[in-house]
Write an enzyme that holds these catalytic residues in place. Structure first.
Site, mmCIF file in Angstrom:
data_model
loop_
_atom_site.group_PDB
_atom_site.id
_atom_site.type_symbol
_atom_site.label_atom_id
_atom_site.label_comp_id
_atom_site.label_asym_id
_atom_site.label_seq_id
_atom_site.Cartn_x
_atom_site.Cartn_y
_atom_site.Cartn_z
ATOM 1 N N GLY A 49 0.036 -3.963 1.722
ATOM 2 C CA GLY A 49 -0.150 -3.747 3.153
ATOM 3 C C GLY A 49 -0.335 -2.279 3.509
ATOM 4 N N ARG A 50 0.205 -1.430 2.657
ATOM 5 C CA ARG A 50 0.121 0.015 2.932
ATOM 6 C C ARG A 50 -0.072 0.795 1.641
ATOM 7 N NH1 ARG A 50 6.337 1.956 3.630
ATOM 8 N NH2 ARG A 50 7.250 0.403 2.269
ATOM 9 N N ARG A 108 2.546 6.147 -7.734
ATOM 10 C CA ARG A 108 3.383 5.396 -8.669
ATOM 11 C C ARG A 108 2.620 5.083 -9.943
ATOM 12 N NH1 ARG A 108 6.230 0.230 -6.183
ATOM 13 N NH2 ARG A 108 4.176 -0.721 -6.257
ATOM 14 N N ARG A 140 2.226 -9.138 -10.457
ATOM 15 C CA ARG A 140 3.535 -9.638 -10.038
ATOM 16 C C ARG A 140 3.560 -11.150 -10.167
ATOM 17 N NH1 ARG A 140 4.721 -5.682 -5.631
ATOM 18 N NH2 ARG A 140 3.066 -4.137 -5.780
ATOM 19 N N ASP A 156 7.378 -11.315 -5.166
ATOM 20 C CA ASP A 156 6.329 -10.287 -5.142
ATOM 21 C C ASP A 156 6.853 -8.950 -5.645
ATOM 22 O OD1 ASP A 156 7.720 -10.733 -2.555
ATOM 23 O OD2 ASP A 156 6.770 -8.847 -2.003
ATOM 24 N N ASN A 157 8.163 -8.850 -5.841
ATOM 25 C CA ASN A 157 8.735 -7.626 -6.393
ATOM 26 C C ASN A 157 9.195 -7.844 -7.832
ATOM 27 O OD1 ASN A 157 8.288 -6.297 -3.968
ATOM 28 N ND2 ASN A 157 10.323 -6.747 -3.172
ATOM 29 N N ASP A 212 9.383 -1.653 -7.026
ATOM 30 C CA ASP A 212 9.643 -1.717 -5.579
ATOM 31 C C ASP A 212 11.124 -1.550 -5.224
ATOM 32 O OD1 ASP A 212 7.079 -1.746 -4.754
ATOM 33 O OD2 ASP A 212 7.025 -3.846 -4.137
HETATM 34 P P1 AMP Z 1 8.531 -5.291 -0.016
HETATM 35 O O1 AMP Z 1 9.301 -4.363 0.846
HETATM 36 O O2 AMP Z 1 8.141 -4.678 -1.321
HETATM 37 O O3 AMP Z 1 9.178 -6.631 -0.224
HETATM 38 O O4 AMP Z 1 7.148 -5.521 0.780
HETATM 39 C C1 AMP Z 1 6.800 -6.711 1.409
HETATM 40 C C2 AMP Z 1 5.405 -6.685 1.964
HETATM 41 O O5 AMP Z 1 5.344 -5.930 3.187
HETATM 42 C C3 AMP Z 1 4.337 -6.082 1.076
HETATM 43 O O6 AMP Z 1 3.195 -6.889 1.213
HETATM 44 C C4 AMP Z 1 4.129 -4.708 1.673
HETATM 45 O O7 AMP Z 1 2.827 -4.206 1.416
HETATM 46 C C5 AMP Z 1 4.303 -4.979 3.152
HETATM 47 N N1 AMP Z 1 4.700 -3.783 3.917
HETATM 48 C C6 AMP Z 1 5.904 -3.165 3.890
HETATM 49 N N2 AMP Z 1 5.932 -2.131 4.749
HETATM 50 C C7 AMP Z 1 4.710 -2.067 5.343
HETATM 51 C C8 AMP Z 1 4.115 -1.208 6.350
HETATM 52 N N3 AMP Z 1 4.789 -0.204 6.897
HETATM 53 N N4 AMP Z 1 2.837 -1.469 6.693
HETATM 54 C C9 AMP Z 1 2.154 -2.478 6.144
HETATM 55 N N5 AMP Z 1 2.663 -3.316 5.214
HETATM 56 C C10 AMP Z 1 3.922 -3.122 4.816
HETATM 57 MG MG MG Z 2 7.025 -5.184 -2.691
#
Ligand code: AMP
Ligand code: MG
Length: 465
Positions: free
Chosen positions: A85-86, A172, A179, A244-245, A254
């Site tokens: 997402g980012r 990274r 994953r 996903d992690n 992550d």
């Molecule tokens: P995680 O914190 O690794 O479990 O991330 C979960 C999902 O949320 C992943 O698809 C990340 O890319 C997305 N994500 C987390 N923070 C952001 C953000 N600030 N903007 C866009 N996507 C985000």
């Molecule tokens: Mg993640």
């Protein structure tokens, strides 16, 4: 371009699993920390990385980058659409030891997978991920690592607390970014053909001796058993073990709301979003198996079987091995941590009693294991029978390697160093990095990082991965 050539092996092999995407250009990027050793290991000259071309690479201002699609189970619920997402995948390279590694950039702005997110990453969590990765690596645990943390020059909206946080980027390095959730995405959206290709790609890249989907399942299950066993002995709490992690390579990935135990507590939960305690310290081995079961389900359509029932029983048979692989990996490391030399069953039974005592007496996890490993049973003084049992298993015999580090990223100290970074003072987090990158060597001036830690029940971490 200097240094190793960057490839797009993943996008070329599996074009349906990512989209071409370019990172937003940060207005005023500056290096907050550069991992010079890792840079050299990759074949990059740190001085070049700090120059204009290197900064273009580190900020993702290059051709060919992509955002990866994945799905996943988050806190037990299926989410069909996650993805970077980012973040963007900068590409992959072959390092100076011949290993293929991904370069990935987090905090790169919104991508097509951003959903409601702003695409930004705050400095604190990116530095936290760098510290944790370096520490785990230095302790011999498979992990993704930070090549660099940069500030973007742009303040971002605060998530917790009040002050706007400095925006940051994390570059990274990972064996790959495949994953469990990537396979789930392929299975849920793209069908058996792409899933089969993804399985082949993962096998070639990470587990070349694995035979087909069930072979991959076994290899990933074995590597996760090893990984989680190492986390448990270090007192590491990942905090968000969603599918996903969980990387197929066996590296930890992550590190958002993660923390390290101060007092030993099986039920320790630090993450503000883990209200039910799903990802508590003591639950991690079981959660890994739960995730592997979701992985197995995603693989079922490509398991070569006469009937679906047959595929289920074959996958189940593979997963039945997990408990034993975990137990073996854990018993081996537990024996070393306790400084004993006995049959695995005895080591496991001894460990259970030792940890129950530590929990009852609210003793520091790291310091207790370190002293036992060094042959000092003072921590068992309350329970002479247990001390005798430890001795009978070889405890105190001397001459053993100490496997528990002196320095761990203590919760309160890490938090303070990140707060200082937020205010513009990077010295404390650099000191923390120095400490945890050589965690077994006692050094003067770092006494405040030796613990026992004060961060116990009240300590909370926030997500922001
Ligand atoms: P995680 O914190 O690794 O479990 O991330 C979960 C999902 O949320 C992943 O698809 C990340 O890319 C997305 N994500 C987390 N923070 C952001 C953000 N600030 N903007 C866009 N996507 C985000
Ligand atoms: Mg993640």
């Amino acid at each position: 371009m200097s240094g190793p050539a960057l490839h797009q092996s993943y996008a070329e092999a599996l074009p349906d699993l990512s989209v071409p995407w370019r990172a937003e250009a940060p207005p005023d990027p500056a290096v907050a920390w550069l991992n010079e050793d890792l840079a050299r290991e990759l074949g990059h000259d740190p001085a070049w990385l700090r120059g204009a071309e290197g900064m273009a690479l580190l900020t993702g201002q290059i051709e060919g980058t992509t955002a990866q699609a994945y799905a996943g189970h988050q806190f037990g619920s299926a989410n069909p659409q996650l993805g970077d997402g980012r973040a963007v995948l900068l590409g992959d390279l072959v390092d100076t030891r011949g290993r293929r590694r991904d370069l990935h950039l987090k905090g790169a702005g919104r991508t097509p997978f951003a959903r409601g997110g702003d695409g930004r990453a705050p400095l604190g969590p990116m530095l936290r991920e760098a510290v944790i990765g370096e520490w785990l690596h230095a302790c011999g645990v498979p992990t993704t690592r930070a090549l660099a943390v940069l500030t973007t020059g742009e303040p971002i909206a605060p998530r917790q607390g009040t002050a706007p946080e400095p925006g940051a980027l994390l570059v990274r390095v990972a064996a790959s970014h495949l994953r469990v959730g990537t396979v789930q995405y392929a299975a849920w959206h793209l069908g058996p053909e792409v899933t089969g290709e993804l399985v082949e790609h993962a096998i070639t890249r990470h587990h070349p001796s694995a035979d087909g989907p069930l072979g991959l399942l076994e290899a990933v299950a074995r590597s996760q058993a090893e990984l989680v066993a190492q986390w448990m002995l270090l007192g590491f709490v990942h905090g968000v073990m969603n599918t996903d992690n969980m990387a197929l390579s066996g590296e930890g990935i992550d590190y958002g709301p993660c923390a390290v135990l101060d007092e030993h507590r099986r039920g320790a939960v630090f993450s503000s979003i883990d209200r039910g305690g799903r990802y508590a310290y003591g639950n991690q081995p079981g959660i890994a198996l739960w995730n592997l079961s979701r992985f197995a389900e995603a693989l079922l359509p490509v398991v070569d079987a006469r009937t679906p029932d047959d595929a289920v029983s074959q996958a189940t048979a593979v997963l039945e091995g997990y408990e034993g692989w975990y137990r073996d990996a854990y018993a081996l490391r537990l024996g070393r941590a306790l400084g004993v030399d006995a049959a695995p069953e005895e080591v496991l039974a001894l460990g259970e009693e030792v940890f129950a005592l530590l929990e009852r007496l609210r003793r520091d996890h790291t310091r207790s294991l370190r002293s036992l490993g060094a042959g000092d049973a003072a921590v068992l003084a309350e329970d002479p029978a247990l001390a005798a049992r430890w001795r009978a298993s070889g405890g105190g015999a001397g001459g053993r390697e100490i496997v528990t580090p002196v320095y761990v990223p203590r919760n309160i100290a890490l938090e303070e160093s990140l707060r200082a970074a937020h205010r513009g003072d990077l010295a404390p987090v650099h000191e923390m990095l120095d400490a945890v990158r050589s965690p077994f060597t006692v050094r003067e001036g770092l006494e405040h990082l030796e613990g026992p830690g004060e961060g116990t029940e009240g300590f909370t971490t926030f997500c922001g991965t």
